[in-house]
Scaffold this motif. Structure first.
Motif, PDB file in Angstrom:
ATOM      1  N   ASP A  75       0.819  -1.218   0.000  1.00 34.88           N
ATOM      2  CA  ASP A  75       0.000   0.000   0.000  1.00 34.88           C
ATOM      3  C   ASP A  75       0.850   1.264   0.000  1.00 34.88           C
ATOM      4  O   ASP A  75       0.402   2.321  -0.445  1.00 34.88           O
ATOM      5  CB  ASP A  75      -0.919   0.029   1.233  1.00 34.88           C
ATOM      6  CG  ASP A  75      -2.158  -0.842   1.056  1.00 34.88           C
ATOM      7  OD1 ASP A  75      -2.413  -1.276  -0.085  1.00 34.88           O
ATOM      8  OD2 ASP A  75      -2.857  -1.089   2.057  1.00 34.88           O
ATOM      9  N   GLY A  76       2.056   1.167   0.524  1.00 37.50           N
ATOM     10  CA  GLY A  76       2.908   2.352   0.633  1.00 37.50           C
ATOM     11  C   GLY A  76       3.625   2.738  -0.641  1.00 37.50           C
ATOM     12  O   GLY A  76       4.356   3.738  -0.666  1.00 37.50           O
ATOM     13  N   VAL A  77       3.429   1.972  -1.704  1.00 38.76           N
ATOM     14  CA  VAL A  77       4.096   2.287  -2.971  1.00 38.76           C
ATOM     15  C   VAL A  77       3.581   3.615  -3.511  1.00 38.76           C
ATOM     16  O   VAL A  77       2.371   3.864  -3.542  1.00 38.76           O
ATOM     17  CB  VAL A  77       3.853   1.166  -4.006  1.00 38.76           C
ATOM     18  CG1 VAL A  77       4.422   1.566  -5.368  1.00 38.76           C
ATOM     19  CG2 VAL A  77       4.472  -0.140  -3.534  1.00 38.76           C
ATOM     20  N   SER A  78       4.513   4.470  -3.932  1.00 46.30           N
ATOM     21  CA  SER A  78       4.116   5.733  -4.564  1.00 46.30           C
ATOM     22  C   SER A  78       4.582   5.712  -6.018  1.00 46.30           C
ATOM     23  O   SER A  78       3.879   5.216  -6.895  1.00 46.30           O
ATOM     24  CB  SER A  78       4.684   6.929  -3.787  1.00 46.30           C
ATOM     25  OG  SER A  78       6.087   6.796  -3.605  1.00 46.30           O
ATOM     26  N   ASN A  79       5.784   6.194  -6.257  1.00 46.28           N
ATOM     27  CA  ASN A  79       6.269   6.222  -7.643  1.00 46.28           C
ATOM     28  C   ASN A  79       7.460   5.290  -7.863  1.00 46.28           C
ATOM     29  O   ASN A  79       8.184   5.429  -8.841  1.00 46.28           O
ATOM     30  CB  ASN A  79       6.642   7.657  -8.040  1.00 46.28           C
ATOM     31  CG  ASN A  79       7.718   8.231  -7.121  1.00 46.28           C
ATOM     32  OD1 ASN A  79       8.068   7.622  -6.105  1.00 46.28           O
ATOM     33  ND2 ASN A  79       8.229   9.393  -7.472  1.00 46.28           N
ATOM     34  N   GLN A  80       7.685   4.350  -6.954  1.00 43.27           N
ATOM     35  CA  GLN A  80       8.812   3.431  -7.110  1.00 43.27           C
ATOM     36  C   GLN A  80       8.600   2.511  -8.314  1.00 43.27           C
ATOM     37  O   GLN A  80       7.483   2.067  -8.579  1.00 43.27           O
ATOM     38  CB  GLN A  80       9.008   2.586  -5.846  1.00 43.27           C
ATOM     39  CG  GLN A  80       9.483   3.373  -4.631  1.00 43.27           C
ATOM     40  CD  GLN A  80       8.341   3.903  -3.793  1.00 43.27           C
ATOM     41  OE1 GLN A  80       7.187   3.927  -4.228  1.00 43.27           O
ATOM     42  NE2 GLN A  80       8.656   4.331  -2.575  1.00 43.27           N
ATOM     43  N   LYS A  81       9.685   2.217  -9.005  1.00 42.51           N
ATOM     44  CA  LYS A  81       9.617   1.367 -10.198  1.00 42.51           C
ATOM     45  C   LYS A  81       9.724  -0.118  -9.847  1.00 42.51           C
ATOM     46  O   LYS A  81       9.113  -0.961 -10.507  1.00 42.51           O
ATOM     47  CB  LYS A  81      10.752   1.742 -11.167  1.00 42.51           C
ATOM     48  CG  LYS A  81      10.611   3.126 -11.769  1.00 42.51           C
ATOM     49  CD  LYS A  81      11.880   3.554 -12.491  1.00 42.51           C
ATOM     50  CE  LYS A  81      12.210   2.651 -13.667  1.00 42.51           C
ATOM     51  NZ  LYS A  81      13.414   3.138 -14.396  1.00 42.51           N
ATOM     52  N   ALA A  82      10.531  -0.429  -8.858  1.00 42.92           N
ATOM     53  CA  ALA A  82      10.737  -1.819  -8.454  1.00 42.92           C
ATOM     54  C   ALA A  82      10.089  -2.042  -7.091  1.00 42.92           C
ATOM     55  O   ALA A  82      10.307  -1.274  -6.153  1.00 42.92           O
ATOM     56  CB  ALA A  82      12.224  -2.145  -8.391  1.00 42.92           C
ATOM     57  N   ILE A  83       9.285  -3.094  -7.003  1.00 47.92           N
ATOM     58  CA  ILE A  83       8.502  -3.380  -5.792  1.00 47.92           C
ATOM     59  C   ILE A  83       8.763  -4.837  -5.421  1.00 47.92           C
ATOM     60  O   ILE A  83       8.600  -5.728  -6.269  1.00 47.92           O
ATOM     61  CB  ILE A  83       6.997  -3.179  -6.068  1.00 47.92           C
ATOM     62  CG1 ILE A  83       6.725  -1.764  -6.586  1.00 47.92           C
ATOM     63  CG2 ILE A  83       6.167  -3.477  -4.827  1.00 47.92           C
ATOM     64  CD1 ILE A  83       5.377  -1.630  -7.279  1.00 47.92           C
ATOM     65  N   GLY A  84       9.179  -5.077  -4.169  1.00 47.51           N
ATOM     66  CA  GLY A  84       9.522  -6.463  -3.890  1.00 47.51           C
ATOM     67  C   GLY A  84       9.482  -6.878  -2.439  1.00 47.51           C
ATOM     68  O   GLY A  84       9.268  -6.079  -1.532  1.00 47.51           O
ATOM     69  N   GLU A  85       9.692  -8.171  -2.258  1.00 45.56           N
ATOM     70  CA  GLU A  85       9.832  -8.779  -0.936  1.00 45.56           C
ATOM     71  C   GLU A  85      10.859  -9.899  -1.042  1.00 45.56           C
ATOM     72  O   GLU A  85      11.348 -10.198  -2.138  1.00 45.56           O
ATOM     73  CB  GLU A  85       8.476  -9.273  -0.402  1.00 45.56           C
ATOM     74  CG  GLU A  85       7.689 -10.165  -1.354  1.00 45.56           C
ATOM     75  CD  GLU A  85       7.567 -11.599  -0.865  1.00 45.56           C
ATOM     76  OE1 GLU A  85       8.493 -12.068  -0.170  1.00 45.56           O
ATOM     77  OE2 GLU A  85       6.567 -12.259  -1.218  1.00 45.56           O
ATOM     78  N   ALA A  86      11.187 -10.515   0.091  1.00 44.71           N
ATOM     79  CA  ALA A  86      12.307 -11.467   0.106  1.00 44.71           C
ATOM     80  C   ALA A  86      12.001 -12.659   0.994  1.00 44.71           C
ATOM     81  O   ALA A  86      12.478 -12.746   2.123  1.00 44.71           O
ATOM     82  CB  ALA A  86      13.580 -10.768   0.579  1.00 44.71           C
ATOM     83  N   SER A  87      11.216 -13.579   0.479  1.00 45.29           N
ATOM     84  CA  SER A  87      10.883 -14.792   1.233  1.00 45.29           C
ATOM     85  C   SER A  87      11.804 -15.917   0.773  1.00 45.29           C
ATOM     86  O   SER A  87      11.589 -16.531  -0.280  1.00 45.29           O
ATOM     87  CB  SER A  87       9.415 -15.168   1.010  1.00 45.29           C
ATOM     88  OG  SER A  87       8.556 -14.166   1.520  1.00 45.29           O
ATOM     89  N   ILE A  88      12.806 -16.195   1.571  1.00 46.93           N
ATOM     90  CA  ILE A  88      13.851 -17.129   1.141  1.00 46.93           C
ATOM     91  C   ILE A  88      13.397 -18.584   1.143  1.00 46.93           C
ATOM     92  O   ILE A  88      14.126 -19.456   0.668  1.00 46.93           O
ATOM     93  CB  ILE A  88      15.110 -16.970   2.012  1.00 46.93           C
ATOM     94  CG1 ILE A  88      14.750 -17.048   3.502  1.00 46.93           C
ATOM     95  CG2 ILE A  88      15.814 -15.658   1.686  1.00 46.93           C
ATOM     96  CD1 ILE A  88      15.948 -17.043   4.416  1.00 46.93           C
ATOM     97  N   ILE A  89      12.195 -18.837   1.617  1.00 46.90           N
ATOM     98  CA  ILE A  89      11.638 -20.188   1.534  1.00 46.90           C
ATOM     99  C   ILE A  89      11.169 -20.513   0.115  1.00 46.90           C
ATOM    100  O   ILE A  89      10.972 -21.675  -0.238  1.00 46.90           O
ATOM    101  CB  ILE A  89      10.465 -20.355   2.538  1.00 46.90           C
ATOM    102  CG1 ILE A  89      10.055 -21.825   2.660  1.00 46.90           C
ATOM    103  CG2 ILE A  89       9.275 -19.502   2.124  1.00 46.90           C
ATOM    104  CD1 ILE A  89       8.950 -22.075   3.672  1.00 46.90           C
TER     105      ILE A  89
END
Length: 308
Positions: A75-89
Protein backbone atom coordinates in the motif's frame (compact mmCIF):
# COMPACT_ATOMS: atom_id res chain seq x y z
CA UNK A 1 -3.17 -1.91 -5.85
CA UNK A 2 0.36 -2.95 -6.90
CA UNK A 3 1.90 -6.38 -6.48
CA UNK A 4 5.64 -7.05 -6.38
CA UNK A 5 7.60 -7.11 -9.59
CA UNK A 6 10.66 -8.67 -7.98
CA UNK A 7 11.24 -11.36 -5.36
CA UNK A 8 14.37 -12.52 -3.56
CA UNK A 9 13.60 -16.24 -3.40
CA UNK A 10 16.63 -17.72 -1.64
CA UNK A 11 18.58 -19.01 0.06
CA UNK A 12 18.79 -18.90 3.87
CA UNK A 13 22.01 -17.59 5.45
CA UNK A 14 23.29 -16.25 2.14
CA UNK A 15 23.09 -12.50 2.55
CA UNK A 16 19.45 -11.92 1.63
CA UNK A 17 18.78 -9.77 4.70
CA UNK A 18 21.73 -7.50 3.94
CA UNK A 19 20.76 -7.30 0.27
CA UNK A 20 17.20 -6.42 1.23
CA UNK A 21 18.47 -3.57 3.37
CA UNK A 22 20.69 -2.28 0.55
CA UNK A 23 17.82 -2.42 -1.95
CA UNK A 24 15.47 -0.65 0.44
CA UNK A 25 17.73 2.41 0.41
CA UNK A 26 17.22 3.01 -3.32
CA UNK A 27 14.63 5.75 -3.98
CA UNK A 28 13.22 3.81 -6.94
CA UNK A 29 12.71 0.59 -4.97
CA UNK A 30 9.91 -0.25 -2.54
CA UNK A 31 10.41 -3.17 -0.17
CA UNK A 32 7.67 -4.81 1.87
CA UNK A 33 7.66 -3.85 5.57
CA UNK A 34 7.59 -7.59 6.28
CA UNK A 35 10.68 -9.01 4.60
CA UNK A 36 9.50 -12.62 4.53
CA UNK A 37 5.71 -12.87 4.27
CA UNK A 38 6.09 -16.35 2.66
CA UNK A 39 2.80 -15.83 0.81
CA UNK A 40 3.59 -18.01 -2.21
CA UNK A 41 4.98 -20.93 -0.19
CA UNK A 42 1.54 -21.98 1.06
CA UNK A 43 -1.97 -22.20 -0.27
CA UNK A 44 -4.05 -19.13 0.40
CA UNK A 45 -5.75 -19.47 3.77
CA UNK A 46 -3.80 -22.64 4.59
CA UNK A 47 -3.54 -23.42 8.29
CA UNK A 48 0.23 -23.29 8.63
CA UNK A 49 1.51 -25.04 11.72
CA UNK A 50 5.07 -26.02 12.58
CA UNK A 51 6.21 -27.71 15.75
CA UNK A 52 9.94 -27.01 16.09
CA UNK A 53 11.25 -24.77 18.89
CA UNK A 54 10.18 -21.20 18.13
CA UNK A 55 8.63 -22.12 14.78
CA UNK A 56 5.05 -21.15 15.41
CA UNK A 57 5.95 -17.86 17.07
CA UNK A 58 7.88 -16.90 13.93
CA UNK A 59 5.06 -17.80 11.55
CA UNK A 60 2.38 -16.24 13.71
CA UNK A 61 4.37 -13.01 13.59
CA UNK A 62 5.36 -12.95 9.90
CA UNK A 63 3.22 -15.18 7.70
CA UNK A 64 0.84 -13.46 5.30
CA UNK A 65 -1.31 -16.05 3.57
CA UNK A 66 -4.32 -14.26 2.22
CA UNK A 67 -4.22 -12.14 -0.91
CA UNK A 68 -5.80 -9.01 0.54
CA UNK A 69 -3.27 -8.87 3.36
CA UNK A 70 -0.44 -9.57 0.92
CA UNK A 71 -1.52 -6.74 -1.36
CA UNK A 72 -1.73 -4.46 1.68
CA UNK A 73 2.03 -4.91 2.20
CA UNK A 74 2.49 -2.74 -0.88
CA UNK A 75 0.00 0.00 0.00
CA UNK A 76 2.91 2.35 0.63
CA UNK A 77 4.10 2.29 -2.97
CA UNK A 78 4.12 5.73 -4.56
CA UNK A 79 6.27 6.22 -7.64
CA UNK A 80 8.81 3.43 -7.11
CA UNK A 81 9.62 1.37 -10.20
CA UNK A 82 10.74 -1.82 -8.45
CA UNK A 83 8.50 -3.38 -5.79
CA UNK A 84 9.52 -6.46 -3.89
CA UNK A 85 9.83 -8.78 -0.94
CA UNK A 86 12.31 -11.47 0.11
CA UNK A 87 10.88 -14.79 1.23
CA UNK A 88 13.85 -17.13 1.14
CA UNK A 89 11.64 -20.19 1.53
CA UNK A 90 10.39 -19.72 -2.04
CA UNK A 91 13.32 -21.51 -3.69
CA UNK A 92 12.82 -24.52 -1.41
CA UNK A 93 9.04 -24.56 -1.69
CA UNK A 94 7.66 -26.88 -4.41
CA UNK A 95 4.45 -24.83 -4.51
CA UNK A 96 5.99 -21.41 -4.90
CA UNK A 97 7.00 -21.30 -8.61
CA UNK A 98 3.52 -22.08 -9.95
CA UNK A 99 1.81 -19.82 -7.43
CA UNK A 100 4.14 -16.96 -8.33
CA UNK A 101 3.68 -17.57 -12.06
CA UNK A 102 -0.10 -17.51 -11.69
CA UNK A 103 -0.26 -14.17 -9.89
CA UNK A 104 2.80 -12.24 -11.12
CA UNK A 105 4.06 -13.98 -14.29
CA UNK A 106 6.49 -11.21 -15.28
CA UNK A 107 8.18 -10.97 -11.89
CA UNK A 108 11.98 -10.80 -11.67
CA UNK A 109 13.55 -13.39 -9.41
CA UNK A 110 16.79 -12.95 -7.47
CA UNK A 111 18.71 -15.85 -5.94
CA UNK A 112 21.90 -15.81 -3.87
CA UNK A 113 23.47 -19.25 -3.54
CA UNK A 114 25.99 -20.27 -0.92
CA UNK A 115 28.07 -23.42 -0.65
CA UNK A 116 25.34 -25.74 0.70
CA UNK A 117 27.63 -27.21 3.36
CA UNK A 118 28.60 -23.82 4.75
CA UNK A 119 24.99 -22.67 4.52
CA UNK A 120 23.79 -25.69 6.51
CA UNK A 121 26.40 -25.08 9.21
CA UNK A 122 25.50 -21.39 9.31
CA UNK A 123 21.81 -22.23 9.75
CA UNK A 124 22.72 -24.52 12.63
CA UNK A 125 24.87 -21.81 14.23
CA UNK A 126 22.06 -19.27 13.76
CA UNK A 127 19.50 -21.48 15.48
CA UNK A 128 21.96 -22.19 18.30
CA UNK A 129 22.50 -18.45 18.76
CA UNK A 130 18.74 -17.89 18.86
CA UNK A 131 18.42 -20.50 21.60
CA UNK A 132 16.25 -22.74 19.42
CA UNK A 133 18.59 -25.59 18.43
CA UNK A 134 18.73 -27.98 21.42
CA UNK A 135 21.72 -29.99 20.15
CA UNK A 136 25.22 -28.58 20.54
CA UNK A 137 26.76 -30.85 17.89
CA UNK A 138 26.08 -30.19 14.20
CA UNK A 139 26.65 -33.81 13.17
CA UNK A 140 24.11 -34.94 15.75
CA UNK A 141 21.63 -32.37 14.45
CA UNK A 142 22.08 -33.71 10.91
CA UNK A 143 21.16 -37.18 12.11
CA UNK A 144 17.92 -35.77 13.53
CA UNK A 145 16.94 -33.91 10.36
CA UNK A 146 14.54 -36.47 8.90
CA UNK A 147 12.88 -37.02 12.27
CA UNK A 148 12.41 -33.28 12.62
CA UNK A 149 10.95 -32.93 9.13
CA UNK A 150 8.51 -35.74 9.88
CA UNK A 151 7.61 -33.96 13.12
CA UNK A 152 6.83 -30.76 11.13
CA UNK A 153 9.75 -28.54 12.07
CA UNK A 154 10.01 -25.61 9.67
CA UNK A 155 12.43 -25.28 6.76
CA UNK A 156 15.35 -23.72 8.67
CA UNK A 157 15.80 -27.08 10.38
CA UNK A 158 16.11 -28.83 7.01
CA UNK A 159 19.85 -28.35 7.09
CA UNK A 160 20.76 -30.61 4.17
CA UNK A 161 17.54 -30.64 2.15
CA UNK A 162 17.58 -26.87 1.63
CA UNK A 163 20.94 -27.28 -0.12
CA UNK A 164 19.70 -29.21 -3.16
CA UNK A 165 19.80 -26.05 -5.24
CA UNK A 166 19.81 -27.62 -8.70
CA UNK A 167 16.55 -29.47 -8.06
CA UNK A 168 14.95 -26.35 -6.62
CA UNK A 169 16.26 -23.85 -9.16
CA UNK A 170 15.36 -26.12 -12.07
CA UNK A 171 11.70 -25.67 -11.14
CA UNK A 172 12.08 -21.93 -11.66
CA UNK A 173 13.94 -22.23 -14.96
CA UNK A 174 11.19 -24.58 -16.14
CA UNK A 175 8.47 -22.15 -15.07
CA UNK A 176 9.97 -18.75 -15.97
CA UNK A 177 12.08 -17.39 -18.85
CA UNK A 178 15.78 -17.34 -17.99
CA UNK A 179 15.97 -13.56 -18.41
CA UNK A 180 13.64 -13.15 -15.42
CA UNK A 181 16.05 -14.99 -13.11
CA UNK A 182 19.29 -13.56 -11.74
CA UNK A 183 21.58 -15.87 -9.78
CA UNK A 184 24.51 -14.63 -7.69
CA UNK A 185 26.96 -16.36 -5.38
CA UNK A 186 27.31 -15.53 -1.71
CA UNK A 187 31.11 -15.35 -1.89
CA UNK A 188 31.02 -12.65 -4.56
CA UNK A 189 28.28 -10.74 -2.74
CA UNK A 190 30.29 -10.89 0.49
CA UNK A 191 33.47 -9.72 -1.26
CA UNK A 192 31.85 -7.05 -3.44
CA UNK A 193 28.52 -6.02 -1.91
CA UNK A 194 28.31 -2.69 -3.73
CA UNK A 195 29.16 -4.10 -7.15
CA UNK A 196 26.68 -6.97 -6.85
CA UNK A 197 23.95 -4.71 -5.46
CA UNK A 198 24.43 -2.32 -8.38
CA UNK A 199 24.18 -5.23 -10.82
CA UNK A 200 20.86 -6.05 -9.18
CA UNK A 201 19.79 -2.42 -9.55
CA UNK A 202 20.44 -2.81 -13.27
CA UNK A 203 18.49 -6.09 -13.36
CA UNK A 204 15.56 -4.27 -11.74
CA UNK A 205 15.77 -1.40 -14.24
CA UNK A 206 16.47 1.27 -11.65
CA UNK A 207 19.39 3.70 -11.49
CA UNK A 208 22.42 1.43 -11.08
CA UNK A 209 24.66 4.35 -10.09
CA UNK A 210 22.92 4.82 -6.75
CA UNK A 211 25.32 4.02 -3.89
CA UNK A 212 23.69 2.37 -0.85
CA UNK A 213 25.38 2.07 2.52
CA UNK A 214 26.79 -1.46 2.44
CA UNK A 215 28.84 -1.09 5.61
CA UNK A 216 26.22 -2.86 7.70
CA UNK A 217 25.74 -6.62 7.53
CA UNK A 218 22.65 -8.33 8.87
CA UNK A 219 22.55 -11.76 10.54
CA UNK A 220 26.34 -12.06 10.71
CA UNK A 221 27.89 -15.17 12.24
CA UNK A 222 28.96 -15.03 15.86
CA UNK A 223 27.61 -14.99 19.39
CA UNK A 224 25.86 -12.16 21.24
CA UNK A 225 27.87 -10.16 23.77
CA UNK A 226 24.61 -9.57 25.63
CA UNK A 227 21.92 -12.22 25.38
CA UNK A 228 19.43 -9.78 26.94
CA UNK A 229 20.06 -7.12 24.30
CA UNK A 230 19.97 -9.72 21.54
CA UNK A 231 16.58 -10.98 22.72
CA UNK A 232 15.27 -7.41 23.01
CA UNK A 233 16.32 -6.59 19.45
CA UNK A 234 15.08 -9.81 17.89
CA UNK A 235 11.68 -10.26 19.49
CA UNK A 236 8.56 -8.08 19.55
CA UNK A 237 8.07 -6.07 22.72
CA UNK A 238 6.04 -3.14 23.98
CA UNK A 239 8.89 -0.61 24.04
CA UNK A 240 9.80 -1.23 20.40
CA UNK A 241 6.15 -0.99 19.41
CA UNK A 242 5.91 2.37 21.19
CA UNK A 243 9.05 3.76 19.55
CA UNK A 244 8.30 2.47 16.04
CA UNK A 245 6.04 5.37 14.91
CA UNK A 246 8.66 7.91 15.98
CA UNK A 247 11.31 6.86 13.45
CA UNK A 248 11.21 6.41 9.65
CA UNK A 249 11.48 2.80 8.50
CA UNK A 250 14.95 3.12 6.96
CA UNK A 251 16.31 4.81 10.08
CA UNK A 252 14.82 2.05 12.25
CA UNK A 253 16.47 -0.61 10.09
CA UNK A 254 19.82 1.16 10.19
CA UNK A 255 19.77 1.62 13.97
CA UNK A 256 18.66 -1.97 14.48
CA UNK A 257 21.42 -3.34 12.28
CA UNK A 258 24.08 -1.19 13.95
CA UNK A 259 23.02 -2.38 17.40
CA UNK A 260 22.86 -6.00 16.30
CA UNK A 261 26.26 -5.81 14.64
CA UNK A 262 27.91 -4.18 17.67
CA UNK A 263 26.42 -6.82 19.95
CA UNK A 264 27.88 -9.74 17.99
CA UNK A 265 31.29 -11.23 18.70
CA UNK A 266 32.35 -12.53 15.27
CA UNK A 267 33.03 -16.23 15.17
CA UNK A 268 33.00 -19.13 12.75
CA UNK A 269 31.62 -22.56 13.43
CA UNK A 270 33.94 -25.45 12.64
CA UNK A 271 33.01 -28.56 10.75
CA UNK A 272 34.63 -31.96 11.37
CA UNK A 273 36.46 -33.20 8.29
CA UNK A 274 34.44 -36.41 8.10
CA UNK A 275 31.16 -34.50 8.17
CA UNK A 276 32.34 -32.19 5.39
CA UNK A 277 33.40 -35.17 3.27
CA UNK A 278 30.02 -36.82 3.80
CA UNK A 279 28.14 -33.67 2.81
CA UNK A 280 30.37 -33.04 -0.19
CA UNK A 281 29.48 -36.45 -1.57
CA UNK A 282 25.82 -35.89 -0.75
CA UNK A 283 25.78 -32.72 -2.84
CA UNK A 284 28.27 -33.67 -5.56
CA UNK A 285 25.80 -34.47 -8.36
CA UNK A 286 23.62 -31.48 -7.49
CA UNK A 287 26.60 -29.12 -7.64
CA UNK A 288 27.81 -30.52 -10.97
CA UNK A 289 24.33 -30.14 -12.48
CA UNK A 290 23.92 -26.69 -10.98
CA UNK A 291 27.14 -25.53 -12.66
CA UNK A 292 25.62 -26.35 -16.04
CA UNK A 293 22.28 -24.77 -15.20
CA UNK A 294 23.66 -21.40 -14.12
CA UNK A 295 26.89 -21.49 -16.16
CA UNK A 296 29.14 -20.83 -13.17
CA UNK A 297 32.24 -22.62 -11.91
CA UNK A 298 31.34 -24.16 -8.54
CA UNK A 299 34.30 -26.52 -8.29
CA UNK A 300 35.43 -24.80 -5.09
CA UNK A 301 32.30 -26.15 -3.40
CA UNK A 302 33.62 -29.66 -4.00
CA UNK A 303 36.99 -29.02 -2.38
CA UNK A 304 37.85 -29.35 1.33
CA UNK A 305 37.80 -25.86 2.79
CA UNK A 306 37.20 -24.00 6.01
CA UNK A 307 33.82 -22.55 6.86
CA UNK A 308 33.22 -19.02 5.56
Amino acid sequence: MPLPNFLIVGVPKSGSSSLYYYLSQHPEIYTSPIKEPDFFAFEEGENVKFDGPGDQQYYDRNLVNNLAAYKALFDGVSNQKAIGEASIIYLYSPKAPDRIKHLIPNVKLIVILRNPIDRALSSFAHLRREGREPLADFSAALKEEENRIEAKWEHLWHYTRVGFYYTQLKRYFTTFPADQIAVYLFDEFKAQPLEITQKIFQFLNVDRNFIPDTSLKRNVSGRPKSRTLHTFLKRPNRLKATLRPLFPANLRKSLWMKMMQKNIVPGKARLPEETRKHLTELYRDEIVNLQSLIQRDLSKWLEPESFN
